[in-house]
Motif scaffolding. Structure first.
Motif, PDB file in Angstrom:
ATOM      1  N   ALA A   1      11.758  11.914 -12.896  1.00 45.24           N
ATOM      2  CA  ALA A   1      12.606  11.525 -13.676  1.00 45.24           C
ATOM      3  C   ALA A   1      13.384  12.623 -14.849  1.00 45.24           C
ATOM      4  O   ALA A   1      14.028  12.167 -15.721  1.00 45.24           O
ATOM      5  CB  ALA A   1      12.117  10.366 -14.837  1.00 45.24           C
ATOM      6  N   GLU A   2      12.621  13.668 -15.407  1.00 43.66           N
ATOM      7  CA  GLU A   2      13.393  14.875 -16.350  1.00 43.66           C
ATOM      8  C   GLU A   2      14.685  14.779 -15.835  1.00 43.66           C
ATOM      9  O   GLU A   2      15.437  14.599 -16.804  1.00 43.66           O
ATOM     10  CB  GLU A   2      12.635  15.925 -15.944  1.00 43.66           C
ATOM     11  N   LEU A   3      14.764  15.301 -14.342  1.00 43.93           N
ATOM     12  CA  LEU A   3      16.653  16.405 -14.508  1.00 43.93           C
ATOM     13  C   LEU A   3      17.479  14.580 -15.038  1.00 43.93           C
ATOM     14  O   LEU A   3      18.510  14.658 -15.345  1.00 43.93           O
ATOM     15  CB  LEU A   3      16.546  16.088 -12.987  1.00 43.93           C
ATOM     16  N   ASP A   4      17.307  13.416 -14.430  1.00 43.86           N
ATOM     17  CA  ASP A   4      18.051  12.285 -14.887  1.00 43.86           C
ATOM     18  C   ASP A   4      18.114  12.075 -16.287  1.00 43.86           C
ATOM     19  O   ASP A   4      19.244  11.823 -15.714  1.00 43.86           O
ATOM     20  CB  ASP A   4      16.840  10.882 -13.945  1.00 43.86           C
ATOM     21  N   LEU A   5      16.914  11.919 -16.748  1.00 47.85           N
ATOM     22  CA  LEU A   5      16.763  11.866 -17.921  1.00 47.85           C
ATOM     23  C   LEU A   5      17.348  12.961 -18.930  1.00 47.85           C
ATOM     24  O   LEU A   5      18.331  12.600 -19.678  1.00 47.85           O
ATOM     25  CB  LEU A   5      15.544  11.989 -18.916  1.00 47.85           C
ATOM     26  N   ALA A   6      16.994  13.991 -18.538  1.00 50.91           N
ATOM     27  CA  ALA A   6      18.109  15.227 -19.414  1.00 50.91           C
ATOM     28  C   ALA A   6      20.448  15.500 -19.091  1.00 50.91           C
ATOM     29  O   ALA A   6      21.103  15.148 -19.619  1.00 50.91           O
ATOM     30  CB  ALA A   6      18.445  16.861 -17.968  1.00 50.91           C
ATOM     31  N   LEU A   7      20.073  15.028 -17.743  1.00 43.02           N
ATOM     32  CA  LEU A   7      21.783  14.443 -17.302  1.00 43.02           C
ATOM     33  C   LEU A   7      21.872  13.344 -18.168  1.00 43.02           C
ATOM     34  O   LEU A   7      23.326  13.133 -18.615  1.00 43.02           O
ATOM     35  CB  LEU A   7      21.565  14.260 -15.658  1.00 43.02           C
ATOM     36  N   PHE A   8      21.013  12.322 -18.191  1.00 43.95           N
ATOM     37  CA  PHE A   8      21.573  11.371 -19.588  1.00 43.95           C
ATOM     38  C   PHE A   8      21.882  11.503 -21.081  1.00 43.95           C
ATOM     39  O   PHE A   8      22.806  10.685 -21.138  1.00 43.95           O
ATOM     40  CB  PHE A   8      20.659  10.191 -19.033  1.00 43.95           C
ATOM     41  N   ALA A   9      20.752  12.679 -21.069  1.00 42.07           N
ATOM     42  CA  ALA A   9      21.123  13.052 -22.378  1.00 42.07           C
ATOM     43  C   ALA A   9      22.669  13.388 -22.687  1.00 42.07           C
ATOM     44  O   ALA A   9      23.375  13.803 -24.051  1.00 42.07           O
ATOM     45  CB  ALA A   9      19.722  13.750 -22.861  1.00 42.07           C
ATOM     46  N   CYS A  10      22.730  15.166 -21.965  1.00 42.94           N
ATOM     47  CA  CYS A  10      24.119  15.270 -21.693  1.00 42.94           C
ATOM     48  C   CYS A  10      25.140  14.506 -21.532  1.00 42.94           C
ATOM     49  O   CYS A  10      26.080  15.144 -22.551  1.00 42.94           O
ATOM     50  CB  CYS A  10      24.141  16.217 -20.152  1.00 42.94           C
ATOM     51  N   ALA A  11      25.132  13.431 -20.965  1.00 44.74           N
ATOM     52  CA  ALA A  11      26.510  12.478 -20.847  1.00 44.74           C
ATOM     53  C   ALA A  11      26.123  11.996 -21.886  1.00 44.74           C
ATOM     54  O   ALA A  11      27.025  11.153 -22.773  1.00 44.74           O
ATOM     55  CB  ALA A  11      26.321  11.477 -19.545  1.00 44.74           C
ATOM     56  N   LEU A  12      25.520  11.596 -23.529  1.00 46.93           N
ATOM     57  CA  LEU A  12      25.228  11.124 -24.230  1.00 46.93           C
ATOM     58  C   LEU A  12      25.883  11.778 -25.028  1.00 46.93           C
ATOM     59  O   LEU A  12      26.780  11.254 -26.189  1.00 46.93           O
ATOM     60  CB  LEU A  12      23.991  10.255 -24.572  1.00 46.93           C
ATOM     61  N   ALA A  13      25.627  12.864 -24.864  1.00 48.38           N
ATOM     62  CA  ALA A  13      26.685  14.014 -25.688  1.00 48.38           C
ATOM     63  C   ALA A  13      28.002  13.784 -25.934  1.00 48.38           C
ATOM     64  O   ALA A  13      28.995  14.116 -26.701  1.00 48.38           O
ATOM     65  CB  ALA A  13      25.627  15.755 -25.557  1.00 48.38           C
TER      66      ALA A  13
END
Length: 146
Positions: free
Chosen positions: A113-125
């Motif tokens: 899940a690490e990539l998905d969560l990193a992409l989620f965080a970037c999208a939130l930014a």
């Protein structure tokens, strides 16, 4: 060198970097759904996961990833694209990745899940801060105001 950059300039450059990298990654994820496996192939995959209305969600996810990635790179409709992509990553994490865990096991590289969560965080930014002033979106707004 970094001390000579204003906070706004540093923020704008950072947002461009996040937008472009995020956009490229999502285009790379949306491309095979659109042009290789097709919507029907992706719909079958979603059906196997138990997703309701897999045909509809296959279209939504494919459009969000491919065209949302393009929108992020250009800096147009950035917050809308970021919102859809953040939702996409949360759903993917809970539907697929939560069963694997945060970090992929050695025998299944690349499925954690690490990539998905990193992409989620970037999208939130991008959702929180917008595209920054180095974008087509804000360039068009500046022309309309002047």
């Amino acid at each position: 060198m970094l001390t000579k950059l204003s906070n706004k300039t540093f923020t704008d450059i950072s947002l461009v970097i996040i937008r472009v990298i995020l956009g490229v990654i999502f285009i790379a994820h949306g491309y095979p759904k659109l042009f290789v496996f097709g919507i029907s192939g992706f719909s079958s995959f979603l059906s196997g996961l138990g997703v309701p209305l897999p045909g509809l969600f296959a279209v939504i996810v494919t459009i969000a990833e491919f065209f949302g990635g393009i929108a992020l790179i250009l800096g147009i409709f950035s917050r809308w694209a970021a919102l859809l992509l953040a939702i996409d990553m949360i759903v993917a994490t809970f539907l697929v990745k939560v069963k694997v865990g945060l970090i992929a096991p050695m025998d299944k590289p690349g499925v954690g899940a690490e990539l998905d969560l990193a992409l989620f965080a970037c999208a939130l930014a991008i959702l929180a801060f917008g595209p920054g002033s180095i974008s087509v979106e804000l360039g068009l707004l500046k022309k309309e105001i002047s």
